[in-house]
Write a protein that holds these residues in place. Structure first.
Motif, PDB file in Angstrom:
ATOM      1  N   GLY A 246     -69.798  55.971 -70.492  1.00 19.86           N
ATOM      2  CA  GLY A 246     -69.223  56.825 -71.527  1.00 19.86           C
ATOM      3  C   GLY A 246     -68.632  56.093 -72.706  1.00 19.86           C
ATOM      4  O   GLY A 246     -68.058  56.725 -73.603  1.00 19.86           O
ATOM      5  N   ALA A 247     -68.749  54.760 -72.753  1.00 15.91           N
ATOM      6  CA  ALA A 247     -68.249  54.020 -73.914  1.00 15.91           C
ATOM      7  C   ALA A 247     -69.146  54.312 -75.113  1.00 15.91           C
ATOM      8  O   ALA A 247     -70.365  54.150 -75.018  1.00 15.91           O
ATOM      9  CB  ALA A 247     -68.228  52.526 -73.623  1.00 15.91           C
ATOM     10  N   PRO A 248     -68.595  54.739 -76.249  1.00 12.68           N
ATOM     11  CA  PRO A 248     -69.421  55.054 -77.418  1.00 12.68           C
ATOM     12  C   PRO A 248     -70.139  53.813 -77.939  1.00 12.68           C
ATOM     13  O   PRO A 248     -69.488  52.777 -78.158  1.00 12.68           O
ATOM     14  CB  PRO A 248     -68.393  55.564 -78.454  1.00 12.68           C
ATOM     15  CG  PRO A 248     -67.176  55.907 -77.670  1.00 12.68           C
ATOM     16  CD  PRO A 248     -67.165  54.986 -76.489  1.00 12.68           C
ATOM     17  N   PRO A 249     -71.452  53.874 -78.121  1.00 11.78           N
ATOM     18  CA  PRO A 249     -72.196  52.681 -78.550  1.00 11.78           C
ATOM     19  C   PRO A 249     -71.672  52.069 -79.842  1.00 11.78           C
ATOM     20  O   PRO A 249     -71.603  50.843 -79.963  1.00 11.78           O
ATOM     21  CB  PRO A 249     -73.628  53.201 -78.724  1.00 11.78           C
ATOM     22  CG  PRO A 249     -73.705  54.410 -77.853  1.00 11.78           C
ATOM     23  CD  PRO A 249     -72.348  55.021 -77.887  1.00 11.78           C
ATOM     24  N   GLY A 250     -71.293  52.913 -80.806  1.00 11.97           N
ATOM     25  CA  GLY A 250     -70.847  52.389 -82.088  1.00 11.97           C
ATOM     26  C   GLY A 250     -69.546  51.629 -82.020  1.00 11.97           C
ATOM     27  O   GLY A 250     -69.254  50.794 -82.883  1.00 11.97           O
ATOM     28  N   ALA A 251     -68.734  51.893 -80.993  1.00 11.22           N
ATOM     29  CA  ALA A 251     -67.438  51.225 -80.851  1.00 11.22           C
ATOM     30  C   ALA A 251     -67.476  50.080 -79.858  1.00 11.22           C
ATOM     31  O   ALA A 251     -66.522  49.312 -79.743  1.00 11.22           O
ATOM     32  CB  ALA A 251     -66.378  52.243 -80.428  1.00 11.22           C
ATOM     33  N   LEU A 252     -68.567  49.962 -79.133  1.00  9.91           N
ATOM     34  CA  LEU A 252     -68.687  48.943 -78.092  1.00  9.91           C
ATOM     35  C   LEU A 252     -69.100  47.620 -78.742  1.00  9.91           C
ATOM     36  O   LEU A 252     -70.198  47.501 -79.277  1.00  9.91           O
ATOM     37  CB  LEU A 252     -69.725  49.398 -77.067  1.00  9.91           C
ATOM     38  CG  LEU A 252     -69.806  48.643 -75.746  1.00  9.91           C
ATOM     39  CD1 LEU A 252     -68.507  48.748 -74.964  1.00  9.91           C
ATOM     40  CD2 LEU A 252     -70.979  49.185 -74.924  1.00  9.91           C
ATOM     41  N   SER A 253     -68.235  46.619 -78.692  1.00  7.35           N
ATOM     42  CA  SER A 253     -68.496  45.360 -79.390  1.00  7.35           C
ATOM     43  C   SER A 253     -68.750  44.230 -78.395  1.00  7.35           C
ATOM     44  O   SER A 253     -68.602  44.391 -77.177  1.00  7.35           O
ATOM     45  CB  SER A 253     -67.306  44.988 -80.273  1.00  7.35           C
ATOM     46  OG  SER A 253     -66.215  44.531 -79.478  1.00  7.35           O
ATOM     47  N   HIS A 254     -69.105  43.064 -78.944  1.00  7.54           N
ATOM     48  CA  HIS A 254     -69.344  41.899 -78.086  1.00  7.54           C
ATOM     49  C   HIS A 254     -68.078  41.485 -77.352  1.00  7.54           C
ATOM     50  O   HIS A 254     -68.140  40.929 -76.253  1.00  7.54           O
ATOM     51  CB  HIS A 254     -69.881  40.742 -78.931  1.00  7.54           C
ATOM     52  CG  HIS A 254     -68.867  40.159 -79.873  1.00  7.54           C
ATOM     53  ND1 HIS A 254     -68.027  39.122 -79.522  1.00  7.54           N
ATOM     54  CD2 HIS A 254     -68.539  40.486 -81.149  1.00  7.54           C
ATOM     55  CE1 HIS A 254     -67.248  38.821 -80.545  1.00  7.54           C
ATOM     56  NE2 HIS A 254     -67.533  39.631 -81.540  1.00  7.54           N
ATOM     57  N   ARG A 255     -66.902  41.768 -77.927  1.00 11.01           N
ATOM     58  CA  ARG A 255     -65.658  41.416 -77.247  1.00 11.01           C
ATOM     59  C   ARG A 255     -65.488  42.211 -75.953  1.00 11.01           C
ATOM     60  O   ARG A 255     -65.010  41.693 -74.949  1.00 11.01           O
ATOM     61  CB  ARG A 255     -64.468  41.651 -78.180  1.00 11.01           C
ATOM     62  CG  ARG A 255     -64.397  40.672 -79.335  1.00 11.01           C
ATOM     63  CD  ARG A 255     -63.155  40.892 -80.158  1.00 11.01           C
ATOM     64  NE  ARG A 255     -63.155  42.207 -80.808  1.00 11.01           N
ATOM     65  CZ  ARG A 255     -63.740  42.460 -81.966  1.00 11.01           C
ATOM     66  NH1 ARG A 255     -64.385  41.490 -82.602  1.00 11.01           N
ATOM     67  NH2 ARG A 255     -63.701  43.656 -82.517  1.00 11.01           N
ATOM     68  N   HIS A 256     -65.880  43.488 -75.980  1.00 11.37           N
ATOM     69  CA  HIS A 256     -65.801  44.293 -74.768  1.00 11.37           C
ATOM     70  C   HIS A 256     -66.765  43.766 -73.705  1.00 11.37           C
ATOM     71  O   HIS A 256     -66.407  43.671 -72.520  1.00 11.37           O
ATOM     72  CB  HIS A 256     -66.127  45.755 -75.088  1.00 11.37           C
ATOM     73  CG  HIS A 256     -65.193  46.378 -76.073  1.00 11.37           C
ATOM     74  ND1 HIS A 256     -65.606  46.829 -77.308  1.00 11.37           N
ATOM     75  CD2 HIS A 256     -63.853  46.610 -76.019  1.00 11.37           C
ATOM     76  CE1 HIS A 256     -64.577  47.335 -77.945  1.00 11.37           C
ATOM     77  NE2 HIS A 256     -63.498  47.204 -77.199  1.00 11.37           N
ATOM     78  N   VAL A 257     -67.982  43.432 -74.133  1.00 11.53           N
ATOM     79  CA  VAL A 257     -68.970  42.925 -73.182  1.00 11.53           C
ATOM     80  C   VAL A 257     -68.529  41.565 -72.633  1.00 11.53           C
ATOM     81  O   VAL A 257     -68.688  41.275 -71.436  1.00 11.53           O
ATOM     82  CB  VAL A 257     -70.362  42.836 -73.840  1.00 11.53           C
ATOM     83  CG1 VAL A 257     -71.376  42.212 -72.873  1.00 11.53           C
ATOM     84  CG2 VAL A 257     -70.837  44.225 -74.272  1.00 11.53           C
ATOM     85  N   ASP A 258     -67.949  40.719 -73.492  1.00  6.67           N
ATOM     86  CA  ASP A 258     -67.448  39.425 -73.027  1.00  6.67           C
ATOM     87  C   ASP A 258     -66.354  39.605 -71.974  1.00  6.67           C
ATOM     88  O   ASP A 258     -66.273  38.840 -71.004  1.00  6.67           O
ATOM     89  CB  ASP A 258     -66.901  38.615 -74.202  1.00  6.67           C
ATOM     90  CG  ASP A 258     -67.992  38.071 -75.105  1.00  6.67           C
ATOM     91  OD1 ASP A 258     -69.173  38.102 -74.700  1.00  6.67           O
ATOM     92  OD2 ASP A 258     -67.670  37.629 -76.225  1.00  6.67           O
ATOM     93  N   ALA A 259     -65.495  40.616 -72.172  1.00  9.01           N
ATOM     94  CA  ALA A 259     -64.434  40.865 -71.197  1.00  9.01           C
ATOM     95  C   ALA A 259     -65.007  41.328 -69.864  1.00  9.01           C
ATOM     96  O   ALA A 259     -64.530  40.929 -68.792  1.00  9.01           O
ATOM     97  CB  ALA A 259     -63.459  41.910 -71.744  1.00  9.01           C
ATOM     98  N   LEU A 260     -66.062  42.162 -69.913  1.00  9.99           N
ATOM     99  CA  LEU A 260     -66.736  42.557 -68.671  1.00  9.99           C
ATOM    100  C   LEU A 260     -67.386  41.345 -68.006  1.00  9.99           C
ATOM    101  O   LEU A 260     -67.320  41.173 -66.784  1.00  9.99           O
ATOM    102  CB  LEU A 260     -67.796  43.623 -68.968  1.00  9.99           C
ATOM    103  CG  LEU A 260     -67.308  45.017 -69.353  1.00  9.99           C
ATOM    104  CD1 LEU A 260     -68.495  45.916 -69.693  1.00  9.99           C
ATOM    105  CD2 LEU A 260     -66.488  45.636 -68.227  1.00  9.99           C
ATOM    106  N   ASP A 261     -68.002  40.510 -68.811  1.00  4.56           N
ATOM    107  CA  ASP A 261     -68.664  39.323 -68.272  1.00  4.56           C
ATOM    108  C   ASP A 261     -67.658  38.395 -67.596  1.00  4.56           C
ATOM    109  O   ASP A 261     -67.972  37.750 -66.586  1.00  4.56           O
ATOM    110  CB  ASP A 261     -69.407  38.589 -69.393  1.00  4.56           C
ATOM    111  CG  ASP A 261     -70.391  37.572 -68.857  1.00  4.56           C
ATOM    112  OD1 ASP A 261     -71.347  37.975 -68.178  1.00  4.56           O
ATOM    113  OD2 ASP A 261     -70.179  36.367 -69.095  1.00  4.56           O
ATOM    114  N   ALA A 262     -66.452  38.326 -68.149  1.00  2.32           N
ATOM    115  CA  ALA A 262     -65.421  37.479 -67.554  1.00  2.32           C
ATOM    116  C   ALA A 262     -65.037  37.956 -66.156  1.00  2.32           C
ATOM    117  O   ALA A 262     -64.619  37.148 -65.315  1.00  2.32           O
ATOM    118  CB  ALA A 262     -64.190  37.440 -68.457  1.00  2.32           C
ATOM    119  N   LEU A 263     -65.165  39.254 -65.893  1.00  2.00           N
ATOM    120  CA  LEU A 263     -64.907  39.763 -64.546  1.00  2.00           C
ATOM    121  C   LEU A 263     -65.911  39.220 -63.542  1.00  2.00           C
ATOM    122  O   LEU A 263     -65.656  39.209 -62.327  1.00  2.00           O
ATOM    123  CB  LEU A 263     -64.960  41.292 -64.537  1.00  2.00           C
ATOM    124  CG  LEU A 263     -63.884  42.030 -65.336  1.00  2.00           C
ATOM    125  CD1 LEU A 263     -64.141  43.534 -65.299  1.00  2.00           C
ATOM    126  CD2 LEU A 263     -62.489  41.713 -64.827  1.00  2.00           C
TER     127      LEU A 263
END
Length: 313
Positions: free
Chosen positions: A267-284
């Motif tokens: 449900g994360a809006p594509p237009g607001a989803l940035s590389h910083r969010h993905v990097d934080a998920l990757d860090a998990l």
């Protein structure tokens, strides 16, 4: 259906489309969008529509849109309003595709702007020649054609295109790139730099599409077999979440795409989803130190629990 502002690029595209479709026995529609941002915009849109009808486009529409109040800056808001109007018009008239007049020069500008903001391969891939827009095919047939050639085409057809003042307004980043940066690059590196930027976009687009396919295949992994049979590798989807072990086994470029796509599923809006969010998920996955949940746009939170990434409250 041709999207035509009356500028040289889209006007040349409209002329070419009218020429080809008349000889193929196909119907072509035309839509012009009035953003209402300049004095006389409604009259100009009406003039474009009148011209289109006179050369055989049918149906023809001049569609007013409201830009104010939309998210993002003025360029992003106008683009969002325009594409919404185009997709609505295409569905209304059951058009098989929307044709846009972006040229090789537009592509070169897009690549430079993406580079300046630190975009990844998807941004540097520029504008795709073909993509789906809310169920409608969006086509850019002029990406190998120069802006100068579209102007020549208009002149050869006896047409005087409209010159959008926003294209020379230095308050817009694209206008500054067009007026200052690209000419400086051509002076320093030669005219071939524009072709090379556009070629870079094509190459990156092909690489990005291949990585996207790998990520989609990974996310499409079926659930574990119900009979308890063994599998030869960890399954990615695991009990409503994603297996950390399976994620860690993916190449980084594929894993980041999997996480991006999964975040959108949550449900994360594509237009607001940035590389910083993905990097934080990757860090998990790759830098786990017991940290708390990652907050994503749209109120979505993801945490690591029992070897899985899971949406958490």
């Amino acid at each position: 259906m041709v999207a035509c502002s009356g500028g040289p690029d889209s006007l040349a595209l409209a002329v070419a489309t009218a020429f080809v479709t008349s000889r193929l026995g196909r119907r072509a529609a035309l839509v012009t969008v009035d953003h209402g941002l300049q004095t006389g915009s409604a009259e100009r849109a009406a003039a474009v529509a009148d011209w289109a009808a006179s050369v055989g486009f049918d149906p023809v529409e001049a569609v007013p849109v409201t830009v104010a109040g939309r998210p993002g800056g003025p360029e992003a808001a106008a683009r969002q309003a325009r594409y919404q109007a185009l997709s609505d018009a295409a569905r209304r008239h059951r058009a098989s595709a929307i044709l846009l007049g972006h040229t090789r020069d537009d592509q070169a500008e897009t690549v430079l702007l993406a580079l300046a903001r630190g975009a990844g391969p998807r941004g540097l891939a520029g504008m795709p020649a073909r993509r789906d827009l809310a169920g409608v095919q969006l086509l850019r047939p002029l990406l190998d054609v120069t802006r100068a050639q579209t102007r020549d085409a208009c002149a050869a057809s006896g047409l005087t295109p409209w010159q959008d003042p926003h294209n020379t307004d230095p308050s817009y980043a694209r206008a500054r790139v067009r007026a200052d940066v690209l000419p400086a690059l051509v002076t320093a590196l030669g005219a071939g730099v524009l072709d090379n930027l556009a070629r870079t976009a094509r190459l990156l687009a092909a690489d990005t599409a291949a990585l996207d396919d790998l990520a989609a295949a990974a996310l499409a992994t079926p659930p574990p077999p119900s009979d308890g049979a063994a599998v030869d590798r960890p399954l990615l989807r695991d009990g409503g979440g994603l297996s950390v072990v399976a994620l860690a086994g993916l190449p980084g470029a594929v894993r980041s795409r999997v996480l991006h796509a999964w975040a959108r599923e949550l449900g994360a809006p594509p237009g607001a989803l940035s590389h910083r969010h993905v990097d934080a998920l990757d860090a998990l996955v790759t830098a786990w130190r017991g940290q708390g949940a990652t907050a994503l746009p749209g109120g979505v939170r993801v945490g690591r629990r029992g070897g899985r990434l899971l949406p958490v409250g």
